[in-house]
Motif scaffolding. Structure first.
Motif, short mmCIF file in Angstrom:
data_model
loop_
_atom_site.label_atom_id
_atom_site.label_comp_id
_atom_site.label_asym_id
_atom_site.label_seq_id
_atom_site.Cartn_x
_atom_site.Cartn_y
_atom_site.Cartn_z
N GLN A 1 0.83 -1.20 0.00
CA GLN A 1 0.00 0.00 0.00
C GLN A 1 0.86 1.26 0.00
OE1 GLN A 1 -2.63 -0.47 3.37
NE2 GLN A 1 -3.89 -1.99 2.33
N VAL A 2 1.96 1.24 0.74
CA VAL A 2 2.88 2.38 0.75
C VAL A 2 3.46 2.62 -0.64
CG1 VAL A 2 5.15 3.16 1.55
CG2 VAL A 2 3.50 2.25 3.19
N GLY A 3 3.85 1.55 -1.32
CA GLY A 3 4.41 1.68 -2.67
C GLY A 3 3.42 2.29 -3.64
N ILE A 4 2.17 1.86 -3.55
CA ILE A 4 1.12 2.41 -4.42
C ILE A 4 0.95 3.91 -4.16
CG2 ILE A 4 -1.38 2.41 -4.81
CD1 ILE A 4 -1.25 -0.66 -4.41
N CYS A 5 0.94 4.30 -2.89
CA CYS A 5 0.79 5.72 -2.56
C CYS A 5 1.97 6.53 -3.06
CB CYS A 5 0.63 5.89 -1.04
SG CYS A 5 -1.00 5.41 -0.42
N ALA A 6 3.17 5.97 -2.98
CA ALA A 6 4.36 6.67 -3.47
C ALA A 6 4.25 6.94 -4.97
CB ALA A 6 5.62 5.86 -3.16
N VAL A 7 3.77 5.95 -5.72
CA VAL A 7 3.61 6.11 -7.16
C VAL A 7 2.52 7.14 -7.47
CG1 VAL A 7 2.93 4.96 -9.30
CG2 VAL A 7 4.46 3.80 -7.69
N ILE A 8 1.38 7.02 -6.81
CA ILE A 8 0.28 7.95 -7.05
C ILE A 8 0.70 9.39 -6.74
CG2 ILE A 8 -2.02 8.66 -6.26
CD1 ILE A 8 -2.69 5.71 -5.90
N GLY A 9 1.42 9.57 -5.64
CA GLY A 9 1.80 10.91 -5.22
C GLY A 9 2.61 11.66 -6.26
N VAL A 10 3.54 10.96 -6.93
CA VAL A 10 4.44 11.67 -7.84
C VAL A 10 3.73 12.19 -9.09
CG1 VAL A 10 6.50 10.45 -7.04
CG2 VAL A 10 5.23 9.54 -8.98
N TYR A 11 2.62 11.54 -9.49
CA TYR A 11 1.92 12.08 -10.67
C TYR A 11 0.68 12.90 -10.29
CZ TYR A 11 -1.54 8.19 -10.61
OH TYR A 11 -2.54 7.31 -10.27
N TYR A 12 0.10 12.63 -9.13
CA TYR A 12 -1.08 13.38 -8.70
C TYR A 12 -0.73 14.86 -8.54
CZ TYR A 12 -5.68 13.66 -6.39
OH TYR A 12 -6.99 13.94 -6.07
N ALA A 13 0.49 15.13 -8.05
CA ALA A 13 0.92 16.51 -7.86
C ALA A 13 0.93 17.29 -9.16
CB ALA A 13 2.31 16.53 -7.23
N VAL A 14 1.20 16.61 -10.27
CA VAL A 14 1.28 17.28 -11.57
C VAL A 14 -0.07 17.82 -11.99
CG1 VAL A 14 2.00 17.03 -13.97
CG2 VAL A 14 3.13 15.68 -12.19
N ILE A 15 -1.12 17.06 -11.76
CA ILE A 15 -2.46 17.50 -12.13
C ILE A 15 -2.86 18.72 -11.31
CG2 ILE A 15 -4.87 16.79 -12.39
CD1 ILE A 15 -3.87 13.90 -12.49
N ILE A 16 -2.46 18.74 -10.04
CA ILE A 16 -2.72 19.90 -9.20
C ILE A 16 -1.99 21.12 -9.75
CG2 ILE A 16 -2.58 20.86 -6.86
CD1 ILE A 16 -2.49 17.95 -5.84
N ALA A 17 -0.76 20.90 -10.21
CA ALA A 17 0.02 22.00 -10.80
C ALA A 17 -0.68 22.55 -12.04
CB ALA A 17 1.43 21.52 -11.14
N TRP A 18 -1.23 21.66 -12.87
CA TRP A 18 -1.98 22.12 -14.05
C TRP A 18 -3.18 22.96 -13.61
CZ3 TRP A 18 -2.65 16.81 -16.99
CH2 TRP A 18 -1.39 16.35 -17.40
N ALA A 19 -3.92 22.47 -12.60
CA ALA A 19 -5.10 23.21 -12.13
C ALA A 19 -4.72 24.56 -11.56
CB ALA A 19 -5.84 22.37 -11.09
N LEU A 20 -3.58 24.60 -10.87
CA LEU A 20 -3.11 25.87 -10.33
C LEU A 20 -2.82 26.87 -11.45
CD1 LEU A 20 -2.19 27.44 -7.81
CD2 LEU A 20 0.07 26.40 -8.08
N ARG A 21 -2.19 26.40 -12.49
CA ARG A 21 -1.88 27.28 -13.62
C ARG A 21 -3.16 27.72 -14.34
NH1 ARG A 21 2.72 28.15 -16.88
NH2 ARG A 21 2.42 30.32 -17.53
N TYR A 22 -4.13 26.81 -14.46
CA TYR A 22 -5.38 27.14 -15.14
C TYR A 22 -6.25 28.08 -14.31
CZ TYR A 22 -5.35 24.61 -19.55
OH TYR A 22 -5.09 24.21 -20.84
N THR A 23 -6.05 28.10 -13.00
CA THR A 23 -6.76 29.10 -12.18
C THR A 23 -6.34 30.50 -12.62
OG1 THR A 23 -6.70 27.55 -10.30
CG2 THR A 23 -7.23 29.84 -9.82
#
Length: 524
Positions: free
Chosen positions: A101-123
């Protein structure tokens, strides 16, 4: 005087704790109410029977979603540790489940942040409609500069800067700890997110054509209920939206006081998450109805989900709608808030596991996890090939990571470790909603059956047709590779020794503690 149990296990303050049940509930809602609630649920409901989808959705929520949520709560609250430590305390052979479960969260975290960055820029883009007359061309061209997989790994400055900012925010929040960081952020961000999204929904409802969109969403197709795929979609939506099965709720529950009403908390979180999804459906389809009317087409021609909804359809709506800039800031601002509260919960799973394993301080563990995660995130996803890499890893880690580990975990805990009766007794000791045998039947029987069906269906689809039309090397090394890689990581991590200061024995059961108190004995 410290009791033997307290001597065997460090005080709650050593790991950190939420200051109250209210803060825990807000943090759990923040984790559950993420990007998928806003851009996935409306389209899933629309595609699977419209108004009729509410029936399988409620069945999935009550029959699997909330029971599994309480299952995660019970493990974390009973065994008082991160996912790896909780499973290790449950059984000597269980640690690998937690590291998976920790490994899955580590993988998700590294790409989930990118989508937030896109949303921040689109704001910011929303204030001047920077995408012009072609939101699709702007997204993949000028903004993301997407290259074919394997051709270009040049950095994209427009993504790099906001991505670094996202990781700095995450570093600060998680470095401050459970209450001063996660709890305080949830207390501020969740009410702000709800207010912003309510304002967005109200604004969308007054757009011309909003009724057309709502009619398309809620008109029931009762024939769809005979399709097993519709029911599978309902269970899949509930499962992914509640953040269950991959360590988040286990970790958060371990930070809650021992005598907190966990079942009542679970009901609040489960129904709040679904209410937010329903609200998202209303707001999104009201806006899509406006877009359909403005372009003289039917709603089904503009309805979409995921990145297409957020970064192509909504910019088009913003360009045509009255007060479009306000709608854009509210929509993308909500995505940022929902994304941040979810991301900190994902990364906290990793930090908590590292802290327990190595007995590190909060600051050391946070730096050891967040800095490498941020670097990987930047190197992989702030590049011209970031989009296909992100899309591939997201697809495989969700289908063949989260779902698979959930099935294996519930089967092992139920049938190998026989822990469900103990977990039920623990939850029932301080509850406003007692769990009966029905809970064990749902968790140990219905849930793994449904998730296995979904898993087999997804596996068949993945083998029948290459996902997204991407090249075989990308799907093999980054797709299947990520799903298998987290399992290999789990095995290796479980073989490494624990810090001598980390106690691995099972904490005293609340059932035993209460029994002793009623007999006039000291708590142990």
């Amino acid at each position: 005087m410290a009791s033997p149990s307290e001597a065997a296990h460090p005080p709650e303050a050593h790991r950190g704790a939420f200051s109250s049940r209210r803060v825990f509930i807000l943090a759990a809602i923040g984790s559950a109410a993420g990007l998928g609630n806003i851009w996935r649920f409306p389209y899933v409901a629309y595609e699977n029977g419209g108004g009729a989808f509410i029936l399988p959705y409620l069945v999935a929520l009550l029959g699997a979603g909330i029971p599994f949520l309480l299952f995660d709560y019970a493990i974390g609250h009973r065994f008082r540790g991160s996912a790896p430590l909780s499973f290790r305390r449950m059984s000597r052979t269980g640690e690998m489940l937690g590291w998976w479960q920790v490994g899955i969260c580590a993988v998700i975290g590294v790409y989930y942040a990118v989508i937030i960055a896109w949303a921040l820029r689109y704001t910011i883009f929303s204030t001047n409609e920077a995408w012009g007359d072609d939101p699709n061309g702007f997204l993949f061209g000028e903004f993301l500069q997407v290259a074919d997989p394997g051709i270009g790994l040049d950095f994209v400055p427009g993504v790099l800067v906001p991505l670094i900012l996202v990781w700095v925010v995450v570093l600060v929040i998680l470095g401050l700890g459970v209450q001063r960081g996660i709890g305080a952020a949830s207390v501020v961000f969740i009410p702000l997110m709800i207010v912003a999204f309510l304002a967005l929904v109200v604004q969308a409802l007054f757009l011309p054509g909003a009724a057309q969109g709502l009619n398309a969403l809620f008109t029931p197709d009762w024939a769809a209920l005979a399709d097993t795929g519709v029911w599978a979609a309902a269970f899949g939506q509930i499962f992914f939206s509640l953040s269950v099965g991959f360590g988040i709720m286990i970790t958060y529950a371990s930070y809650v006081g021992r005598r907190t009403d966990m079942t009542g908390s679970g009901l609040v979180v489960g129904f709040s998450n679904s209410a937010f999804e329903l609200l998202a459906g209303i707001g999104v389809f009201a806006a899509l109805g406006f877009m359909a009317q403005a372009n003289g087409v039917s709603v089904d021609e503009v309805a979409t989900s995921g990145l297409g909804l957020a970064f192509i359809a909504f910019p088009a709506i913003i360009s045509e709608a009255p007060a479009g800039a306000l709608i854009g800031v509210l929509f993308f601002g909500t995505l940022v808030l929902a994304g941040i509260t979810s991301l900190i919960s994902v990364i906290e799973v990793v930090i908590s596991g590292v802290r327990d394993k190595l007995d590190l301080s909060r600051t050391a563990a946070t730096l050891a996890v967040v800095v490498p995660s941020g670097l990987v995130s930047v190197l992989l996803f702030a590049t011209t090939t970031g989009v296909p890499i992100l899309d591939t890893i997201d697809y495989f880690i969700n289908r063949f990571g989260i779902v698979l580990v959930a099935v294996v975990t519930v089967l092992v805990v139920t049938w190998a470790y026989r822990e469900l009766p103990d977990l039920r007794a623990h939850m029932n000791l301080t509850t406003s909603f007692p769990l009966g045998r029905w809970w064990m039947v749902l968790v140990g029987g219905l849930t793994p059956l449904v998730l296995t069906f979904i898993l087999v269906q997804e596996f068949r689809d993945a083998l029948a047709e290459p996902y997204g039309g991407y090249p075989a090397w990308l799907l093999t090394f980054l797709g299947w590779g990520s799903a298998v890689g987290v399992i290999v990581f789990a095995i290796v991590a479980a073989l490494l020794p624990w810090s001598k200061r980390t106690r691995l024995d099972k904490p005293a059961s609340l059932v035993t503690v209460t029994s002793d108190r009623s007999s006039g004995k000291a708590e142990r």
